[in-house]
Write an enzyme that holds these catalytic residues in place. Structure first.
Site, PDB file in Angstrom:
ATOM      1  N   SER A   8       3.672  -2.273  10.325  1.00  0.00           N
ATOM      2  CA  SER A   8       5.128  -2.341  10.501  1.00  0.00           C
ATOM      3  C   SER A   8       5.728  -3.683  10.086  1.00  0.00           C
ATOM      4  CB  SER A   8       5.506  -1.989  11.944  1.00  0.00           C
ATOM      5  OG  SER A   8       5.120  -0.657  12.242  1.00  0.00           O
ATOM      6  N   ASN A  65       0.878  -1.177   0.000  1.00  0.00           N
ATOM      7  CA  ASN A  65       0.000   0.000   0.000  1.00  0.00           C
ATOM      8  C   ASN A  65       0.913   1.224   0.000  1.00  0.00           C
ATOM      9  OD1 ASN A  65      -1.790   2.056   0.479  1.00  0.00           O
ATOM     10  ND2 ASN A  65      -2.449   1.341   2.496  1.00  0.00           N
ATOM     11  N   TRP A  66       0.991   1.867  -1.152  1.00  0.00           N
ATOM     12  CA  TRP A  66       1.931   2.990  -1.280  1.00  0.00           C
ATOM     13  C   TRP A  66       1.387   4.265  -0.631  1.00  0.00           C
ATOM     14  CZ3 TRP A  66       3.774   2.513  -7.145  1.00  0.00           C
ATOM     15  CH2 TRP A  66       4.430   1.291  -7.299  1.00  0.00           C
ATOM     16  N   LYS A  67       0.132   4.229  -0.201  1.00  0.00           N
ATOM     17  CA  LYS A  67      -0.499   5.410   0.425  1.00  0.00           C
ATOM     18  C   LYS A  67      -0.278   6.647  -0.458  1.00  0.00           C
ATOM     19  CE  LYS A  67      -0.205   3.152   4.858  1.00  0.00           C
ATOM     20  NZ  LYS A  67      -0.107   3.240   6.304  1.00  0.00           N
ATOM     21  N   GLY A 102       5.152   1.286   4.728  1.00  0.00           N
ATOM     22  CA  GLY A 102       6.483   1.879   4.570  1.00  0.00           C
ATOM     23  C   GLY A 102       7.493   1.004   3.835  1.00  0.00           C
ATOM     24  N   HIS A 136      -9.521   1.090   5.169  1.00  0.00           N
ATOM     25  CA  HIS A 136      -8.239   1.324   5.854  1.00  0.00           C
ATOM     26  C   HIS A 136      -8.474   2.279   7.019  1.00  0.00           C
ATOM     27  CE1 HIS A 136      -4.117   2.467   6.647  1.00  0.00           C
ATOM     28  NE2 HIS A 136      -3.747   1.397   5.969  1.00  0.00           N
ATOM     29  N   GLU A 155      -5.134  -4.981  10.594  1.00  0.00           N
ATOM     30  CA  GLU A 155      -4.097  -3.966  10.814  1.00  0.00           C
ATOM     31  C   GLU A 155      -4.358  -3.250  12.138  1.00  0.00           C
ATOM     32  OE1 GLU A 155      -2.244  -2.701   6.779  1.00  0.00           O
ATOM     33  OE2 GLU A 155      -3.888  -1.357   7.224  1.00  0.00           O
ATOM     34  N   GLU A 179      -6.867   4.705   8.039  1.00  0.00           N
ATOM     35  CA  GLU A 179      -6.667   6.120   7.683  1.00  0.00           C
ATOM     36  C   GLU A 179      -7.915   6.688   7.036  1.00  0.00           C
ATOM     37  OE1 GLU A 179      -3.023   5.407   5.542  1.00  0.00           O
ATOM     38  OE2 GLU A 179      -2.064   4.892   7.438  1.00  0.00           O
ATOM     39  N   GLY A 182       2.789   2.163  10.890  1.00  0.00           N
ATOM     40  CA  GLY A 182       3.753   3.257  10.748  1.00  0.00           C
ATOM     41  C   GLY A 182       4.503   3.595  12.027  1.00  0.00           C
TER      42      GLY A 182
END
Ligand code: 13P
Length: 259
Positions: free
Chosen positions: A220, A10-12, A242, A102, A174, A104, A180
């Site tokens: 992570s 997931n490149w966000k 990440g 997600h 998650e 976020e 992160g």
């Protein structure tokens, strides 16, 4: 039951077109000589504006080793929904998966369980696969409500989805406190929660369908953690943030999930 593992990046909100192209080509070239049957299903989720260039570079490879995911979608087909992208529009780029729910999106953009359910249904109807995210906050974990919270997110996300379709969805567990932060959830504990998810799915869609659902861990994930995570009975892969932004670390994670 053998479930094919998935390693999804997931490149966000990272990488413009040129950076996306460089990253996907780096991943593609690093895995192109690996026997396809030994690889996990590799998925990358760039920003909408890079779907085109990433899709072209995956297809040019012609080897089918990388699949494309979108990070979000809207559930309506078209209309006055400024700023949204429909699932049909994602199909233009041969998108196979859509990440929904997600944390976020839930926390920053106020997405509700009801919206996530509508998205899941629309994605399945369009023939794509939702990657449905769930996870608890640190506060919920400390209050001891992790399992009930996760079960509720899963039940609501899958409401009115046909049991046979449930078998094909992908879930990503998650824990929000692990995203992160560098604090990976203990593998045995992640496996325990993932078993709770599988039991919840069995109650909704039957045991056979639940056994087919691929459930990923995210939070992570690093090259150093993947082997132990993949060794767990119920963890079927990883949703990586990440560490998916660098060719070397993502490829190491892919290799850590190989047969
Ligand atoms: P990190 O791997 O950066 O913790 O992100 C996880 C994540 O949110 C993937 O969707």
């Amino acid at each position: 039951m053998s479930r094919r593992p998935i390693i999804a990046g997931n490149w966000k909100m990272h990488n413009n077109r040129a950076q996306s192209e460089e990253l996907v080509c780096g991943i593609r070239d690093a895995i192109k000589s690996i026997d396809k049957d030994l690889l996990p299903e590799v998925v990358v989720a760039p920003v909408f504006t890079s779907l085109d260039v990433v899709s072209k570079n995956i297809c040019n490879c012609g080897c089918g080793r990388i699949q494309l995911a979108a990070q979000n979608c809207y559930y309506e087909a078209k209309g006055a929904f400024t700023g949204e992208v429909s699932i049909d529009m994602l199909k233009d780029f041969d998108t196979k998966f859509v990440i929904i729910g997600h944390s976020e999106r839930r926390q920053i953009f106020s997405e509700t369980d009801e919206m996530i359910n509508k998205k899941a249904i629309a994605i399945i109807e369009a023939g794509l696969t939702p990657i449905i995210c769930c996870g608890e906050t640190l506060e919920q974990r400390e209050l001891g409500v992790t399992d009930s919270h996760i079960a509720s997110q899963i039940v609501k996300a899958l409401e009115n989805v046909k049991p046979s379709d449930v078998a094909n969805v992908v879930i990503a567990y998650e824990p929000i406190w692990a995203i992160g932060t560098g604090k990976t959830c203990d593998s045995a504990e992640a496996n325990r929660v993932i078993k709770v998810i599988r039991t919840t799915i069995a109650q909704i869609a039957g045991k056979d369908n639940a056994e087919k659902v691929r459930i990923l861990y995210g939070g992570s994930v690093k090259p150093e953690t993947i082997k132990e995570q993949m060794a767990q009975s119920d963890i079927d892969g990883a949703l990586v943030g990440g560490a998916s932004l660098k060719v070397d670390s993502f490829v190491e994670i892919i290799k850590g999930a190989m047969k």
